[in-house]
Motif scaffolding. Sequence first.
Motif, PDB file in Angstrom:
ATOM      1  N   THR A 228      26.554  36.973  46.467  1.00  0.00           N
ATOM      2  CA  THR A 228      26.767  38.337  46.103  1.00  0.00           C
ATOM      3  C   THR A 228      25.834  38.716  45.145  1.00  0.00           C
ATOM      4  O   THR A 228      25.722  37.970  44.040  1.00  0.00           O
ATOM      5  CB  THR A 228      28.316  38.626  45.898  1.00  0.00           C
ATOM      6  N   ASP A 229      25.560  40.015  44.961  1.00  0.00           N
ATOM      7  CA  ASP A 229      24.701  40.397  43.899  1.00  0.00           C
ATOM      8  C   ASP A 229      24.709  42.126  43.960  1.00  0.00           C
ATOM      9  O   ASP A 229      25.094  42.597  44.811  1.00  0.00           O
ATOM     10  CB  ASP A 229      23.057  40.033  43.993  1.00  0.00           C
ATOM     11  N   VAL A 230      24.444  42.504  42.699  1.00  0.00           N
ATOM     12  CA  VAL A 230      24.470  43.773  42.534  1.00  0.00           C
ATOM     13  C   VAL A 230      23.130  44.316  43.137  1.00  0.00           C
ATOM     14  O   VAL A 230      22.076  43.781  43.225  1.00  0.00           O
ATOM     15  CB  VAL A 230      24.304  44.153  41.106  1.00  0.00           C
ATOM     16  N   ASN A 231      23.295  45.379  43.998  1.00  0.00           N
ATOM     17  CA  ASN A 231      22.083  45.779  44.949  1.00  0.00           C
ATOM     18  C   ASN A 231      20.798  46.166  44.172  1.00  0.00           C
ATOM     19  O   ASN A 231      19.749  45.822  44.736  1.00  0.00           O
ATOM     20  CB  ASN A 231      22.727  47.188  45.761  1.00  0.00           C
ATOM     21  N   ILE A 232      21.039  46.898  43.063  1.00  0.00           N
ATOM     22  CA  ILE A 232      19.832  47.453  42.597  1.00  0.00           C
ATOM     23  C   ILE A 232      19.125  45.965  41.526  1.00  0.00           C
ATOM     24  O   ILE A 232      17.817  46.367  41.515  1.00  0.00           O
ATOM     25  CB  ILE A 232      20.122  48.476  41.334  1.00  0.00           C
ATOM     26  N   ASN A 233      19.877  45.178  41.458  1.00  0.00           N
ATOM     27  CA  ASN A 233      19.289  44.048  40.795  1.00  0.00           C
ATOM     28  C   ASN A 233      18.327  43.341  41.765  1.00  0.00           C
ATOM     29  O   ASN A 233      17.338  42.634  41.562  1.00  0.00           O
ATOM     30  CB  ASN A 233      20.302  43.044  40.300  1.00  0.00           C
ATOM     31  N   VAL A 234      18.958  43.072  42.930  1.00  0.00           N
ATOM     32  CA  VAL A 234      18.011  42.515  44.179  1.00  0.00           C
ATOM     33  C   VAL A 234      16.695  43.395  44.496  1.00  0.00           C
ATOM     34  O   VAL A 234      15.876  42.800  44.586  1.00  0.00           O
ATOM     35  CB  VAL A 234      18.969  42.091  45.341  1.00  0.00           C
ATOM     36  N   PHE A 235      16.832  44.743  44.456  1.00  0.00           N
ATOM     37  CA  PHE A 235      15.828  45.458  44.768  1.00  0.00           C
ATOM     38  C   PHE A 235      14.883  45.463  43.603  1.00  0.00           C
ATOM     39  O   PHE A 235      13.368  45.435  43.743  1.00  0.00           O
ATOM     40  CB  PHE A 235      16.339  47.016  44.724  1.00  0.00           C
ATOM     41  N   ALA A 236      15.151  45.454  42.498  1.00  0.00           N
ATOM     42  CA  ALA A 236      14.385  45.397  41.214  1.00  0.00           C
ATOM     43  C   ALA A 236      13.576  43.813  41.265  1.00  0.00           C
ATOM     44  O   ALA A 236      12.447  44.017  41.022  1.00  0.00           O
ATOM     45  CB  ALA A 236      15.093  45.485  39.885  1.00  0.00           C
ATOM     46  N   ASN A 237      14.114  42.878  41.488  1.00  0.00           N
ATOM     47  CA  ASN A 237      13.706  41.696  41.559  1.00  0.00           C
ATOM     48  C   ASN A 237      12.812  41.481  42.631  1.00  0.00           C
ATOM     49  O   ASN A 237      11.619  41.006  42.557  1.00  0.00           O
ATOM     50  CB  ASN A 237      14.799  40.342  41.732  1.00  0.00           C
ATOM     51  N   GLU A 238      13.131  41.955  44.055  1.00  0.00           N
ATOM     52  CA  GLU A 238      11.990  41.833  45.002  1.00  0.00           C
ATOM     53  C   GLU A 238      10.980  42.799  45.077  1.00  0.00           C
ATOM     54  O   GLU A 238      10.082  42.881  45.822  1.00  0.00           O
ATOM     55  CB  GLU A 238      12.975  41.889  46.398  1.00  0.00           C
ATOM     56  N   THR A 239      10.907  43.833  44.445  1.00  0.00           N
ATOM     57  CA  THR A 239       9.756  44.775  44.410  1.00  0.00           C
ATOM     58  C   THR A 239       9.002  44.535  43.028  1.00  0.00           C
ATOM     59  O   THR A 239       8.267  45.275  42.605  1.00  0.00           O
ATOM     60  CB  THR A 239      10.361  46.227  44.343  1.00  0.00           C
ATOM     61  N   ASN A 240       9.536  43.664  42.193  1.00  0.00           N
ATOM     62  CA  ASN A 240       8.711  43.490  40.931  1.00  0.00           C
ATOM     63  C   ASN A 240       7.226  42.945  41.143  1.00  0.00           C
ATOM     64  O   ASN A 240       6.989  42.233  41.936  1.00  0.00           O
ATOM     65  CB  ASN A 240       9.193  42.149  40.300  1.00  0.00           C
ATOM     66  N   ASP A 241       6.178  43.553  40.385  1.00  0.00           N
ATOM     67  CA  ASP A 241       4.841  43.206  40.163  1.00  0.00           C
ATOM     68  C   ASP A 241       4.554  42.616  38.799  1.00  0.00           C
ATOM     69  O   ASP A 241       4.978  43.304  38.009  1.00  0.00           O
ATOM     70  CB  ASP A 241       4.255  44.434  40.772  1.00  0.00           C
TER      71      ASP A 241
END
Length: 332
Positions: A228-241
């Motif tokens: 389980t994870d916070v949705n926007i946390n996953v989004f931020a991690n996976e789109t990080n550059d």
Amino acid sequence: MEKEQLQQLFSKFGKAFREVTSFIDSSHGEQDRRLNYILDDAYVLKLNSPVSMWEERLQQIARLTDRYRAIGVYCPRLIPALGGGYSVMHEGLVCYVEEYAQYPICGEEVVLPRSEVIAHLGTLAARFSGVDLTDIHSMWSIIDLAPLDGDVDEKQENANLLTKALEEAGEGALARQVADFNEALRRRILEDFRALPRCVFQGDLNSANYLHSGGHFAGLIDFNMSGTDVNINVFANETNDFPDDEQLDQMTVPEILEGMKQEQARLLDVIWKSYTMNDLEQKQLPCFQKLCDLFQWPNVCSLRRWLKDDARRDKALALIRGIMQEKQEETI
């Protein structure tokens, strides 16, 4: 294990095989054994220490992979045991069977566009937020601890490593600023943390777990790190550059920061095609992004290395300051 012994184990799942195609030992020591027997290129018979896999966890994974398949992401199925559940015990090890993936693994040979890989995240979260959440947290989790975390979450540990590297480089004042920046972001996130939408994610998106068909993303394997994870946390991690060595050398810090921002926005646009943030998520996303910018593991590794490089040290320091200063009024 001898073939006859494997056949006896495999029969407990209602299956038979002709040959062992290959064997992979991915154990993490004697206390965490992970043995994988590939049978007829059709099934994988796995034996794991109970510390890394257990029946309830297998049931969670089976339900989660069903959700991934429901949104069009192929995942190998777990094969039920004849006696019920998905596992049997063998000499102290948890034995279970999974389909052998019908698509090849990308690995280092096939490079997929990041946008293809992450597109499913928005679809999954839009459809399954709040559904069958587990008490096991994804490895990206902050505040909530993932299974491999110690006393603090991984990004806090990374922040500690970065501040230590700055102190060792004689940059004590900046180290304190970085620590304060991290604490301020976390205080802001904690204001809304428990109210943020969550989902269960595969949790380990790397090329060793991507499946492809004709050079395009087709599916995922390895749900051992799911949680389980916070949705926007996953989004931020996976789109990080973050810049590589060449970009750091050739670009100015403002150019690097702008490039990071544009790439993150480009990748997030892929997720926004199927996911709409609520007001709290819109408020908190910049905080999660800033934590990733400074404290994601590959980023911290690069910064620590650059701080020891006389030719790159000053620009690394400027980049750290720039990340903290950019849009700071919006996040803290």
